[in-house]
Design an enzyme around this catalytic site. Sequence first.
Site, mmCIF file in Angstrom:
data_model
loop_
_atom_site.group_PDB
_atom_site.id
_atom_site.type_symbol
_atom_site.label_atom_id
_atom_site.label_comp_id
_atom_site.label_asym_id
_atom_site.label_seq_id
_atom_site.Cartn_x
_atom_site.Cartn_y
_atom_site.Cartn_z
ATOM 1 N N GLY A 62 78.920 58.522 31.216
ATOM 2 C CA GLY A 62 80.040 57.967 31.982
ATOM 3 C C GLY A 62 80.410 58.894 33.114
ATOM 4 N N TYR A 90 77.644 62.203 28.884
ATOM 5 C CA TYR A 90 79.085 62.341 28.638
ATOM 6 C C TYR A 90 79.374 62.249 27.128
ATOM 7 C CZ TYR A 90 84.095 61.233 28.755
ATOM 8 O OH TYR A 90 85.449 61.223 28.547
ATOM 9 N N HIS A 176 69.125 61.815 29.728
ATOM 10 C CA HIS A 176 69.167 60.354 29.569
ATOM 11 C C HIS A 176 67.823 59.840 29.026
ATOM 12 C CE1 HIS A 176 73.010 59.498 31.539
ATOM 13 N NE2 HIS A 176 72.755 60.585 32.243
ATOM 14 N N GLU A 178 67.240 56.956 28.078
ATOM 15 C CA GLU A 178 67.094 55.534 28.419
ATOM 16 C C GLU A 178 66.413 55.300 29.761
ATOM 17 O OE1 GLU A 178 69.804 57.324 28.378
ATOM 18 O OE2 GLU A 178 71.291 56.710 29.835
ATOM 19 N N SER A 230 71.235 23.093 36.269
ATOM 20 C CA SER A 230 71.021 23.325 37.697
ATOM 21 C C SER A 230 69.545 23.496 38.021
ATOM 22 C CB SER A 230 71.757 24.598 38.128
ATOM 23 O OG SER A 230 71.125 25.725 37.541
ATOM 24 N N GLY A 232 68.182 26.339 37.274
ATOM 25 C CA GLY A 232 68.061 27.799 37.169
ATOM 26 C C GLY A 232 67.655 28.135 35.743
ATOM 27 N N ASP A 234 68.914 30.037 33.329
ATOM 28 C CA ASP A 234 69.879 30.070 32.224
ATOM 29 C C ASP A 234 70.247 28.660 31.750
ATOM 30 O OD1 ASP A 234 69.756 32.731 32.794
ATOM 31 O OD2 ASP A 234 71.720 32.845 33.750
ATOM 32 N N SER A 235 70.599 27.809 32.707
ATOM 33 C CA SER A 235 70.992 26.467 32.264
ATOM 34 C C SER A 235 69.775 25.702 31.732
ATOM 35 C CB SER A 235 71.695 25.688 33.378
ATOM 36 O OG SER A 235 70.819 25.363 34.415
#
Length: 517
Positions: A62, A90, A176, A178, A230, A232, A234-235
């Site tokens: 952070g 952090y 880090h 990640e 739509s 897209g 996701d939908s």
Amino acid sequence: MKNMKYDTILVLDFGGQYCHLIGRRVRENNVYSEIVPYDIEPDEIKVLGEKLNIKGIILSGGPASVFDDHAPKPDMRIFDLGLPVLGLCYGHQLIAKIFGGEVKRAECREYGPAYAIIEKPVGVLEGLNRKERVWMSHSDTVFSVPSDFEILAFTKNCPVAAFKHKTKPIYGLQWHPEVAHTINGTKMIHNFIFKVCGCSANWKMENVIERMVNEVKSEVGDGKAIIALSGGIDSSVATLIAAKALGGKLTAVFVDHGFMREKEPEFVKNTFEKFGINLVVVNAQDRFLEKLKGIKDPEAKRKVIGEEFIHVFEEIAERVGAEYLIQGTIYPDRIESGFRRFSDKIKTHHNVAGLPIRMKFKKIVEPLRDLYKDEVRKVAQLLGLPEEIVHRQPFPGPGLAVRVIGEVTREKVDIARKADEIVREEIEKSGLKDRFWQYFAVLTDTKATGVKGDARAYGYVVAVRVVESREAMTASFAKVPFKILERISTRITSEIPQVARVVYDITHKPPATIEWE
Ligand code: XMP
């Protein structure tokens, strides 16, 4: 399968830029992760535990300093839950400070690669080399460990770059793991998840699909549901999941507002009809154009389009008697609205979620609410959605209406659509498509002089925008080879008579946004 709880790692969000990356790295191991606020209380963890099998906690990095007056701190009781804890950056400094180690405010920031000397390759560091290249990005530094802890690794600038509690599974890493620059970061996360927390890799997309379908089934029961489709990703995925669960009790509504790209309405219709979905295509082009007459302000345009969209959608919902609303909300959408308490609104994004629906639904069902975009793509592939949808570039809900600057007219939308198709064709032909996040044309409201044939031409200026990005929060304009830009410019000016000039947008985000409006 239905009632199985996923083994889960909770990631406490201390506001670090890599917080989501941690969550995703965990999930890449087929272990579920959930990002939660840094001050989550044991009772809240208990509630989460009713659905998830919580096996460990990661404290993210952070921007704060542990010495700040209002430094975010976790609820101390989380260390008494018997769960393994891993603090990163952090998080590492916090654990050191909380348990009585010596942390010093740094004079300068250490940023970039460093070499960690691993003295004790145990737990999170098991199986690693004595010398590991790691990625640092910190200012405060831990100088000595609390009495119950031992040092596992150090670097040139950090005497305590990794530590461990002597008897409890509590670890800290200053670097880090990640980020990809920490060469063996994946192994460190793997060690924490499996060796320290003892998770099993039971979060697999095939199971996730089955779980989502079951959830929609049980939430909607015998009722009827509706979804705004739509085209897209996701939908589209949410539609297929809901259709698997509900069959004919689902109505998918595709509102053609007239601002779609070339051949898009037909493509969506054909694709979803092939899946046997109950699809209503509403041609509302005239309605939208009428409402937009005389409106130039981008936010006003977005608002009008959003509201009209809702009107059309509500009309259909009422007609089919839908009591449930399905939405393609994904994990980052949910986190952004729930946990990012201070984020500024930059533009109103158009999706049903962000708009006031006057109609009362019994419930809003969001089957994708726990998935990241790349996971939604995996699900899309498993469900057999065509590549054009799986790897589709993002397209704003208000469509070409926000790529026509100023007042929207049918003529201007047609010009924008043709220019967009040329940009798409040329970028796709170039074989570079996968490098770019988005590539499109914008019809500006400026005209310029040109010469076509022997005659003076006075026509529109089209801007071409190609950007590289990972998540759309930031973006860089792409250094598209001039040869390709030249072909795009030549084609647009010769195939679209109303256009006299083509310019290339060389602005990053920030300070610009990706779209022009
Ligand atoms: P900006 O322009 O804010 O866009 O940098 C970030 C990303 O979001 C897309 N975008 C939208 N997506 N509804 C959407 O679903 C919208 O209204 C909308 N406006 C922008 C944009 O294309 C980019 O990928």
